[in-house]
Design a protein around this motif. Structure first.
Motif, mmCIF file in Angstrom:
data_model
loop_
_atom_site.group_PDB
_atom_site.id
_atom_site.type_symbol
_atom_site.label_atom_id
_atom_site.label_comp_id
_atom_site.label_asym_id
_atom_site.label_seq_id
_atom_site.Cartn_x
_atom_site.Cartn_y
_atom_site.Cartn_z
ATOM 1 N N ALA A 1 0.845 -1.188 0.000
ATOM 2 C CA ALA A 1 0.000 0.000 0.000
ATOM 3 C C ALA A 1 0.884 1.243 0.000
ATOM 4 O O ALA A 1 2.082 1.159 0.208
ATOM 5 N N ASP A 2 0.301 2.395 -0.246
ATOM 6 C CA ASP A 2 1.062 3.640 -0.211
ATOM 7 C C ASP A 2 1.660 3.842 1.174
ATOM 8 O O ASP A 2 1.033 3.548 2.180
ATOM 9 N N VAL A 3 2.847 4.366 1.198
ATOM 10 C CA VAL A 3 3.507 4.595 2.478
ATOM 11 C C VAL A 3 3.046 5.917 3.087
ATOM 12 O O VAL A 3 2.914 6.059 4.287
ATOM 13 N N ALA A 4 2.741 6.886 2.231
ATOM 14 C CA ALA A 4 2.428 8.222 2.722
ATOM 15 C C ALA A 4 1.040 8.277 3.351
ATOM 16 O O ALA A 4 0.097 7.710 2.822
ATOM 17 N N PRO A 5 0.919 8.976 4.485
ATOM 18 C CA PRO A 5 -0.397 9.098 5.103
ATOM 19 C C PRO A 5 -1.294 10.116 4.381
ATOM 20 O O PRO A 5 -2.486 10.151 4.628
ATOM 21 N N LYS B 1 16.803 26.291 8.477
ATOM 22 C CA LYS B 1 17.064 27.564 9.148
ATOM 23 C C LYS B 1 15.858 28.013 9.973
ATOM 24 O O LYS B 1 15.992 28.497 11.076
ATOM 25 N N ASP B 2 14.635 27.831 9.443
ATOM 26 C CA ASP B 2 13.446 28.304 10.133
ATOM 27 C C ASP B 2 12.872 27.185 10.997
ATOM 28 O O ASP B 2 12.274 26.243 10.521
ATOM 29 N N LYS B 3 13.065 27.319 12.321
ATOM 30 C CA LYS B 3 12.674 26.241 13.230
ATOM 31 C C LYS B 3 11.145 26.122 13.351
ATOM 32 O O LYS B 3 10.625 25.118 13.817
ATOM 33 N N ASN B 4 10.414 27.181 12.994
ATOM 34 C CA ASN B 4 8.963 27.150 13.174
ATOM 35 C C ASN B 4 8.243 26.413 12.060
ATOM 36 O O ASN B 4 7.062 26.113 12.170
ATOM 37 N N LYS B 5 8.957 26.175 10.968
ATOM 38 C CA LYS B 5 8.293 25.524 9.837
ATOM 39 C C LYS B 5 8.096 24.040 10.089
ATOM 40 O O LYS B 5 8.918 23.411 10.732
ATOM 41 N N GLU B 6 6.993 23.538 9.559
ATOM 42 C CA GLU B 6 6.719 22.116 9.734
ATOM 43 C C GLU B 6 6.986 21.373 8.439
ATOM 44 O O GLU B 6 6.638 21.850 7.369
ATOM 45 N N CYS B 7 7.556 20.193 8.573
ATOM 46 C CA CYS B 7 7.853 19.407 7.386
ATOM 47 C C CYS B 7 6.556 18.814 6.820
ATOM 48 O O CYS B 7 5.489 18.886 7.431
ATOM 49 N N VAL B 8 6.696 18.222 5.666
ATOM 50 C CA VAL B 8 5.562 17.621 4.971
ATOM 51 C C VAL B 8 4.792 16.662 5.885
ATOM 52 O O VAL B 8 3.570 16.705 5.972
ATOM 53 N N GLU B 9 5.514 15.775 6.531
ATOM 54 C CA GLU B 9 4.899 14.906 7.539
ATOM 55 C C GLU B 9 5.744 15.003 8.808
ATOM 56 O O GLU B 9 6.769 15.670 8.827
ATOM 57 N N ASP B 10 5.312 14.314 9.893
ATOM 58 C CA ASP B 10 6.032 14.488 11.161
ATOM 59 C C ASP B 10 7.436 13.857 11.116
ATOM 60 O O ASP B 10 7.737 13.034 10.256
ATOM 61 N N VAL B 11 8.252 14.282 12.075
ATOM 62 C CA VAL B 11 9.672 13.947 12.042
ATOM 63 C C VAL B 11 9.911 12.444 12.023
ATOM 64 O O VAL B 11 10.711 11.947 11.228
ATOM 65 N N ALA B 12 9.194 11.709 12.879
ATOM 66 C CA ALA B 12 9.433 10.268 12.968
ATOM 67 C C ALA B 12 9.164 9.607 11.625
ATOM 68 O O ALA B 12 9.953 8.779 11.155
ATOM 69 N N PHE B 13 8.078 10.020 10.976
ATOM 70 C CA PHE B 13 7.737 9.445 9.677
ATOM 71 C C PHE B 13 8.796 9.796 8.644
ATOM 72 O O PHE B 13 9.284 8.939 7.906
ATOM 73 N N MET B 14 9.191 11.053 8.625
ATOM 74 C CA MET B 14 10.161 11.489 7.626
ATOM 75 C C MET B 14 11.501 10.785 7.821
ATOM 76 O O MET B 14 12.150 10.387 6.857
ATOM 77 N N ARG B 15 11.891 10.640 9.100
ATOM 78 C CA ARG B 15 13.179 10.016 9.371
ATOM 79 C C ARG B 15 13.180 8.578 8.832
ATOM 80 O O ARG B 15 14.143 8.135 8.228
ATOM 81 N N ALA B 16 12.077 7.879 9.065
ATOM 82 C CA ALA B 16 12.041 6.471 8.694
ATOM 83 C C ALA B 16 11.683 6.248 7.231
ATOM 84 O O ALA B 16 12.159 5.316 6.608
ATOM 85 N N GLU B 17 10.841 7.093 6.676
ATOM 86 C CA GLU B 17 10.228 6.753 5.389
ATOM 87 C C GLU B 17 10.508 7.741 4.262
ATOM 88 O O GLU B 17 9.866 7.671 3.220
ATOM 89 N N HIS B 18 11.413 8.717 4.464
ATOM 90 C CA HIS B 18 11.535 9.754 3.430
ATOM 91 C C HIS B 18 11.885 9.180 2.060
ATOM 92 O O HIS B 18 11.447 9.688 1.041
ATOM 93 N N GLN C 1 13.544 19.030 -5.472
ATOM 94 C CA GLN C 1 14.405 20.177 -5.700
ATOM 95 C C GLN C 1 13.754 21.485 -5.244
ATOM 96 O O GLN C 1 14.406 22.347 -4.687
ATOM 97 N N ASN C 2 12.459 21.626 -5.491
ATOM 98 C CA ASN C 2 11.807 22.917 -5.261
ATOM 99 C C ASN C 2 10.951 22.967 -4.003
ATOM 100 O O ASN C 2 10.506 24.035 -3.606
ATOM 101 N N THR C 3 10.692 21.832 -3.371
ATOM 102 C CA THR C 3 9.925 21.856 -2.124
ATOM 103 C C THR C 3 10.811 21.449 -0.946
ATOM 104 O O THR C 3 11.054 22.251 -0.049
ATOM 105 N N CYS C 4 11.339 20.228 -0.968
ATOM 106 C CA CYS C 4 12.159 19.751 0.155
ATOM 107 C C CYS C 4 13.344 20.669 0.418
ATOM 108 O O CYS C 4 13.594 21.101 1.537
ATOM 109 N N LEU C 5 14.074 20.968 -0.661
ATOM 110 C CA LEU C 5 15.331 21.700 -0.492
ATOM 111 C C LEU C 5 15.124 23.192 -0.240
ATOM 112 O O LEU C 5 16.076 23.901 0.061
ATOM 113 N N LYS C 6 13.887 23.676 -0.363
ATOM 114 C CA LYS C 6 13.604 25.071 -0.006
ATOM 115 C C LYS C 6 13.907 25.283 1.468
ATOM 116 O O LYS C 6 14.483 26.294 1.856
ATOM 117 N N CYS C 7 13.459 24.359 2.315
ATOM 118 C CA CYS C 7 13.737 24.476 3.748
ATOM 119 C C CYS C 7 15.065 23.820 4.094
ATOM 120 O O CYS C 7 15.910 24.429 4.730
#
Ligand code: SF4
Ligand code: SF4
Ligand code: SF4
Lengths: 271, 127
Positions: A32-36, B40-57, B89-95
């Motif tokens: 399945a898709d990984v993204a929520p 650089k901007d600590k207040n910005k939120e990533c696409v998904e939460d940190v735990a998810f991004m760390r494991a599944e990016h 290139q244009n979304t992830c790397l902006k932050c």
């Protein structure tokens, strides 16, 4: 344990059955898709341009010389970070290893099916622009072993460079020479600041070609060469009788490159 | 059984060689999480939460690629309903604009070498 041929075949048959039926579908479900989140086509801010079958009509009567096409080629190659390898002032001067998305050639090279011996001097002297034809029956897609080259539902034949293994079957398959192989690292031939920092480059060992600017269409913009042509190249939906391309085709006599091959090119030329 | 000693010695040698990475691992330093500079901007939120991004990016990026290139879906709506342009290139790397201190540091520590940057352009806009 003693195993005869018969019992071996029984076990093998059962395993194949299990793998192909129950277990196979289980594996399918697990992927399945990984993204929520969810995915959407609507770009931020603009409406995507959509069509059932994108096509292009080039009015070659309105271009006088090669210089008239230059801004279009520049626009395309800048937009997509296409390096200029031919004649580049570099130790390796790779003349036959150039990368081209939009290029020019003489009438008899562009349209070898038109075999009239005596052409008008005007046609003889003229150059014609060429790009990928985004064929309805694209041989490049049929031969690509990795599906790196594929056809979208809107008729555009495009590529996922991540998957390209550089086998060059597609180059042998394409009857139009529309595909270029990166024999050298293309970045060597691009300036330190690439022309379009929003677009990637390619790497050594992959094939590339014109994408009908699918990435621009998805963001609501016309292809770069169409935009730079000032109305001399028309772009629209071939299946919509009211589109600009269908109107141009109804009003003018047009030809396509090598139509006898049955690939059904999507690029039309008013001569 | 013929050649008992040789066979058993062979099996023992085989097991020792196969498991040697574990023995070497026990004796060396323990793994330290690299100190990365996220953005650089600590207040910005990533696409998904940190735990998810760390494991599944990496899987997320693969999925983004397929959605954008093959489905024409170029916008990602995250779990919270926020929309993002699908683009490394244009979304992830902006932050995450400090490539050396973010991507590279972690990848190097974990001995992985993704070749994103042979094609995608790094934040400075140069190749
Ligand atoms: S022109 Fe060549 S590369 Fe383009 S779709 Fe047709 S066969 Fe494929
Ligand atoms: S070179 Fe790349 S795009 Fe062409 S057929 Fe091989 S894998 Fe497909
Ligand atoms: S349609 Fe886009 S990619 Fe193709 S030649 Fe024109 S500008 Fe280049």
């Amino acid at each position: 344990m003693k195993k005869n041929r018969r019992s071996f075949l029984k076990v093998a048959g059962l395993s194949v059955f299990a793998l192909s039926s129950g277990l196979g579908s289980l594996a399918g479900e697990a992927k399945a898709d990984v993204a929520p989140g969810k995915y959407e086509a609507e770009p931020l801010g603009r409406k995507p341009l959509a069509a059932k079958r994108w096509a292009m009509v080039i009015d070659t009567r309105k271009f006088k010389s090669a210089d008239d096409y230059k801004p279009l080629i520049d626009a395309c190659h800048k937009e997509h970070n296409v390096p200029r390898i031919r004649g580049a002032q570099n130790a390796e001067g790779h003349d036959d290893q150039e990368i081209k998305w939009l290029w020019l050639d003489k009438f008899d090279h562009a349209f070898p099916d038109e075999m009239n011996e005596y052409l008008t001097p005007k046609i003889k002297a003229q150059v014609f622009p060429m790009l990928c034809n985004h064929c309805t029956n694209p041989p490049c897609v049929r031969v690509c072993p990795t599906q790196a080259t594929y056809k979208l539902p809107n008729g555009i034949v495009t590529m996922d460079y991540h998957r390209c293994i550089g086998c060059r079957f597609c180059m042998a398959g394409c009857p139009y020479g529309a595909r270029s192989f990166n024999f050298v690292d293309p970045r060597k031939y691009l300036p330190e600041q690439v022309p379009n920092p929003k677009f990637p480059t390619r790497m050594i060992g992959v094939v590339e070609k014109c994408t009908f600017c699918v990435e621009r269409l998805d963001k609501g913009m016309m292809p770069a060469c169409v935009e730079a042509s000032g109305g001399r190249i028309l772009f629209g939906d071939l299946e919509d009788p009211n589109s600009v391309v269908r109107k141009a085709l109804a009003e003018n006599f047009t030809i396509r490159r090598k139509p006898s091959l049955g690939t059904q090119p999507g690029v039309y030329y008013i001569i | 059984m013929y050649n008992k000693t040789a066979v058993i010695a062979g099996i023992v040698a085989f097991l020792v060689i196969c498991s040697s990475p574990f023995w070497c691992g026990f004796s060396s330093d323990s793994y330290k999480k690299p100190e990365i500079v996220t953005q650089k901007d600590k207040n910005k939120e990533c696409v998904e939460d940190v735990a998810f991004m760390r494991a599944e990016h990496m899987q997320l990026l693969n999925e983004w690629r397929d959605q954008a290139l093959r489905n024409g879906s170029r916008v990602y709506v995250n779990a919270k309903g926020k929309k993002f342009d699908i683009s490394l290139q244009n979304t992830c790397l902006k932050c995450h604009n400090n490539y050396e201190e973010f991507c590279d540091k972690c990848h190097k520590t974990n001995n992985v070498e993704p070749y994103c940057w042979t094609c995608h352009i790094l934040p400075k806009g140069s190749k």
